[in-house]
Motif scaffolding. Structure first.
Motif, PDB file in Angstrom:
ATOM      1  N   VAL A  29      -3.528   8.727  58.643  1.00  0.00           N
ATOM      2  CA  VAL A  29      -2.556   9.323  59.545  1.00  0.00           C
ATOM      3  C   VAL A  29      -1.296   9.674  58.757  1.00  0.00           C
ATOM      4  O   VAL A  29      -0.789   8.870  57.979  1.00  0.00           O
ATOM      5  CB  VAL A  29      -2.223   8.356  60.703  1.00  0.00           C
ATOM      6  CG1 VAL A  29      -1.126   8.923  61.579  1.00  0.00           C
ATOM      7  CG2 VAL A  29      -3.462   8.066  61.518  1.00  0.00           C
ATOM      8  N   LEU A  30      -0.805  10.893  58.965  1.00  0.00           N
ATOM      9  CA  LEU A  30       0.370  11.364  58.221  1.00  0.00           C
ATOM     10  C   LEU A  30       1.653  11.042  58.969  1.00  0.00           C
ATOM     11  O   LEU A  30       1.745  11.241  60.174  1.00  0.00           O
ATOM     12  CB  LEU A  30       0.289  12.870  57.994  1.00  0.00           C
ATOM     13  CG  LEU A  30      -0.864  13.346  57.134  1.00  0.00           C
ATOM     14  CD1 LEU A  30      -0.838  14.849  57.040  1.00  0.00           C
ATOM     15  CD2 LEU A  30      -0.812  12.724  55.765  1.00  0.00           C
ATOM     16  N   GLY A  31       2.617  10.560  58.222  1.00  0.00           N
ATOM     17  CA  GLY A  31       3.950  10.309  58.750  1.00  0.00           C
ATOM     18  C   GLY A  31       4.825  11.522  58.486  1.00  0.00           C
ATOM     19  O   GLY A  31       4.359  12.665  58.481  1.00  0.00           O
ATOM     20  N   PRO A  32       6.105  11.286  58.220  1.00  0.00           N
ATOM     21  CA  PRO A  32       7.013  12.422  58.002  1.00  0.00           C
ATOM     22  C   PRO A  32       6.807  13.126  56.662  1.00  0.00           C
ATOM     23  O   PRO A  32       7.255  14.248  56.480  1.00  0.00           O
ATOM     24  CB  PRO A  32       8.394  11.781  58.067  1.00  0.00           C
ATOM     25  CG  PRO A  32       8.178  10.353  57.768  1.00  0.00           C
ATOM     26  CD  PRO A  32       6.810  10.018  58.256  1.00  0.00           C
ATOM     27  N   VAL A  33       6.094  12.496  55.702  1.00  0.00           N
ATOM     28  CA  VAL A  33       5.895  13.110  54.390  1.00  0.00           C
ATOM     29  C   VAL A  33       4.487  13.683  54.313  1.00  0.00           C
ATOM     30  O   VAL A  33       3.507  12.991  54.553  1.00  0.00           O
ATOM     31  CB  VAL A  33       6.097  12.073  53.256  1.00  0.00           C
ATOM     32  CG1 VAL A  33       5.837  12.698  51.906  1.00  0.00           C
ATOM     33  CG2 VAL A  33       7.481  11.494  53.319  1.00  0.00           C
ATOM     34  N   ARG A  34       4.425  14.972  53.983  1.00  0.00           N
ATOM     35  CA  ARG A  34       3.139  15.656  53.864  1.00  0.00           C
ATOM     36  C   ARG A  34       3.095  16.407  52.549  1.00  0.00           C
ATOM     37  O   ARG A  34       4.107  16.902  52.076  1.00  0.00           O
ATOM     38  CB  ARG A  34       2.961  16.663  55.003  1.00  0.00           C
ATOM     39  CG  ARG A  34       2.819  16.048  56.339  1.00  0.00           C
ATOM     40  CD  ARG A  34       2.984  17.116  57.414  1.00  0.00           C
ATOM     41  NE  ARG A  34       2.769  16.546  58.721  1.00  0.00           N
ATOM     42  CZ  ARG A  34       3.659  15.820  59.371  1.00  0.00           C
ATOM     43  NH1 ARG A  34       4.824  15.591  58.833  1.00  0.00           N
ATOM     44  NH2 ARG A  34       3.389  15.320  60.550  1.00  0.00           N
TER      45      ARG A  34
END
Length: 128
Positions: A29-34
């Motif tokens: 699952v991706l948080g604010p950093v991609r």
């Protein structure tokens, strides 16, 4: 990859967090950093998943340094000062002994000047 709204709410109900995207390679699952590439729709959780982990980070080029080390910079500053002071019209201020001699003995104590009593004003000007 963008998750469907139903899947996002399932994550919220089961695990207590809401997520919109997951990594296209490993499924984290991706948080604010991609991590992504320009012009491509894939998103990744890290450089390793994106496939360019060993590529050096792009640094913005700034103004080149005049001196490579601090030691070179200090040596240049010292040379500059030596050249400036070697000119005949530049004099270093010298302390004159005759002006500063016996400063301790020239002080006058307060008892010598006298202090006003409790009824006298502090200023010496009196009106008649």
């Amino acid at each position: 990859m963008l998750l469907a709204t139903q899947k996002s709410y399932e994550l919220l109900a089961n695990y207590g967090f809401f997520a919109r995207e997951i990594c296209d390679k490993c499924g984290i699952v991706l948080g604010p950093v991609r991590f992504s590439r320009h012009g491509e729709s894939e998103v990744y959780c890290s450089r390793e998943c994106r496939g360019d982990a060993y590529r050096s980070a792009a640094h913005r080029q700034g103004r080149p340094r005049k001196y490579k080390t601090g030691r070179e910079r200090r040596a240049a500053k010292t040379r500059q000062q030596q050249v400036y002071r070697s000119h005949p019209n530049v004099e270093k201020t010298v302390r004159i002994q005759s002006e500063t001699k016996n400063l301790q003995t020239q002080k006058v104590s307060l008892s010598y000047l006298g202090t006003p009593g409790p009824a006298e004003p502090l200023s010496s000007s009196r009106r008649a």
